[in-house]
Write a protein that holds these residues in place. Structure first.
Motif, PDB file in Angstrom:
ATOM      1  N   GLU A  51      51.702  78.018  57.821  1.00 25.74           N
ATOM      2  CA  GLU A  51      51.817  79.530  58.662  1.00 25.74           C
ATOM      3  C   GLU A  51      51.018  80.314  57.818  1.00 25.74           C
ATOM      4  O   GLU A  51      50.679  80.338  56.836  1.00 25.74           O
ATOM      5  CB  GLU A  51      53.211  79.940  58.731  1.00 25.74           C
ATOM      6  CG  GLU A  51      54.199  78.765  59.160  1.00 25.74           C
ATOM      7  CD  GLU A  51      54.057  78.702  60.754  1.00 25.74           C
ATOM      8  OE1 GLU A  51      53.391  79.749  61.478  1.00 25.74           O
ATOM      9  OE2 GLU A  51      54.500  77.879  61.371  1.00 25.74           O
TER      10      GLU A  51
ATOM     11  N   GLU B  80      51.745  83.068  56.886  1.00 26.35           N
ATOM     12  CA  GLU B  80      52.339  83.818  55.513  1.00 26.35           C
ATOM     13  C   GLU B  80      52.396  82.776  54.310  1.00 26.35           C
ATOM     14  O   GLU B  80      52.853  83.276  53.424  1.00 26.35           O
ATOM     15  CB  GLU B  80      53.634  84.286  56.018  1.00 26.35           C
ATOM     16  CG  GLU B  80      54.840  83.149  56.350  1.00 26.35           C
ATOM     17  CD  GLU B  80      54.528  83.202  57.976  1.00 26.35           C
ATOM     18  OE1 GLU B  80      55.722  82.526  58.735  1.00 26.35           O
ATOM     19  OE2 GLU B  80      53.613  83.587  58.637  1.00 26.35           O
ATOM     20  N   ASP B  81      51.939  81.611  54.628  1.00 26.76           N
ATOM     21  CA  ASP B  81      51.842  80.662  53.483  1.00 26.76           C
ATOM     22  C   ASP B  81      50.800  80.935  52.567  1.00 26.76           C
ATOM     23  O   ASP B  81      50.680  80.706  51.471  1.00 26.76           O
ATOM     24  CB  ASP B  81      51.986  79.289  53.933  1.00 26.76           C
ATOM     25  CG  ASP B  81      53.316  78.673  54.609  1.00 26.76           C
ATOM     26  OD1 ASP B  81      54.336  79.016  54.252  1.00 26.76           O
ATOM     27  OD2 ASP B  81      53.005  77.741  55.529  1.00 26.76           O
TER      28      ASP B  81
END
Length: 389
Positions: free
Chosen positions: A313, A315-316
């Motif tokens: 994702e 946000e990773d």
């Protein structure tokens, strides 16, 4: 004439008396060992050495007894029709004189301790002088019990341990019984090694083996305690195998992608080697358990390959994906490997073609990370598409 006869009789008597000691002194003495409960073979050569001569009678005596305990009588009959007789109060049916062997021998089955002693075989021939053989029969009592204990005094059956790598191994072998006193030896992987031998009383032999700081290569080594007091039978023995607890040697993530595209599937593998028992593998992201995706594990007792398939994702991006390998029996000795996630997204970019009279240009940008098989370099392909409105 009367005095002549008397003198002659006296001379014959004296001659007979002096012949008995001469025969005993001329007897061929041999030693025979037999194992308790098994068979004994007492040799007696009945070959006259002259083709024209033949055996008439074979008599067996024990110790200083004057009466025979076994006879083989060929007088007045063919050799193969000889009469066998065994004293029922001594051997009975346990004994049989075998003439097909060279030399002939008295075979005794089910040997007991009472059978131990000196036996004499007397062979009478038709013309050849009487022959005597003396046999000293010794009964061997094998050891009846072999026990192996570990450091704590626990009786070991099959496996010793598991011990932690670097620990000391102490094995104690106790052998009970046996006559004569058995020799007690240790073998490591079939190689003779030296231990500390001690005799306790008349019936107990102890051999202690100490191995300092067992190493990884000692895993599955065999330690055999062997007790023997005769070559007539296989030694009594007991074998144990060493089991060890081993820390993981390495944790490796073979492929660490430089860039990952969000929402696309990736499979990351982690290889843990050297642990015994089988290592447990844990995945974390920024030191928190990572449970997103599909996990697969394979391998054997010392190599474990863990795979996680997931879609990163946005946000990773910038976080660390870590693989940890632990021995479940040795907490605190884990190994790890990790890499930083670089996640990019697919987006749309709108620009102008720079001409005041020209149409707008919609430019679509797409970037894909590809692993090149030849040199495993990552490269980006940029695709441009012009659309005129």
């Amino acid at each position: 004439m009367r005095w002549v006869l008397v003198f002659g009789a006296i001379c014959c008597c004296v001659t007979c008396q002096t012949l008995v000691p001469d025969e005993e002194e001329a007897a061929i003495v041999s030693s025979v060992d037999a194992v308790l409960g098994r068979s004994a073979t007492l040799p007696c050569d009945i070959d006259p050495g002259i083709r024209e001569d033949r055996v008439y009678m074979v008599l067996w005596y024990r110790d200083t007894h004057t009466k025979p305990i076994y006879s083989f009588d060929v007088r007045g009959r063919p050799f193969n029709k000889a009469i066998h007789w065994s004293d029922p109060m001594v051997f009975g049916p346990r004994a049989y004189f075998v003439t097909v062997s060279k030399p002939a021998a008295l075979t005794l089955d089910g040997v007991t301790l009472n059978d131990e002693g000196i036996y004499r075989c007397r062979v009478d021939f038709r013309t050849t002088p009487t022959r005597n053989f003396a046999i000293n029969l010794t009964v061997i009592v094998p050891p009846h019990q072999v026990l192996v204990y570990d450091n704590s005094g626990r009786d070991i059956v099959g496996i010793v341990g598991p011990l932690e790598e670097g620990a000391d191994l102490v094995l104690t072998c106790e052998v009970r019984g046996g006559r004569p006193t058995p020799t007690v030896s240790w073998f490591m992987n079939e190689r003779l090694v030296e231990g500390d031998v001690e005799a306790i009383g008349d019936t107990l032999m102890v051999n202690r083996l100490a191995v300092k700081a067992v190493r990884r290569e000692h895993l599955n080594s065999t330690y055999k305690c062997q007790a023997s007091n005769t070559k007539l039978m296989m030694p009594a023995e007991k074998t144990v195998r060493l089991e060890l607890l081993l820390r993981p040697l390495s944790v490796v993530i073979p492929y660490k992608p430089r860039q990952m595209v969000a929402k696309q599937d990736y499979t990351i593998q982690c290889q843990v080697t050297g642990s015994r028992p089988k290592a447990t593998v844990t995945w974390t992201r920024d030191n928190r358990d990572f449970r997103r995706g599909k996990f697969l594990e394979e391998g054997n007792e010392t190599v474990v390959i863990s795979s996680v398939t997931f879609s990163p994702e946005p946000e990773d991006d910038g976080t660390f994906l870590k693989c940890l390998g632990d021995n479940p029996k040795l907490p605190g000795f884990s190994q790890e490997d990790s890499f930083k996630l670089n996640v990019v997204s697919c987006g749309e970019i709108f620009t102008s073609n720079g001409y005041s009279h020209g149409p707008d240009v919609r430019q679509h940008f797409k970037q894909t990370s590809v692993e090149k098989e030849t040199d495993r370099r990552l490269f980006a392909d940029v695709y441009w598409e012009n659309r005129n409105e």
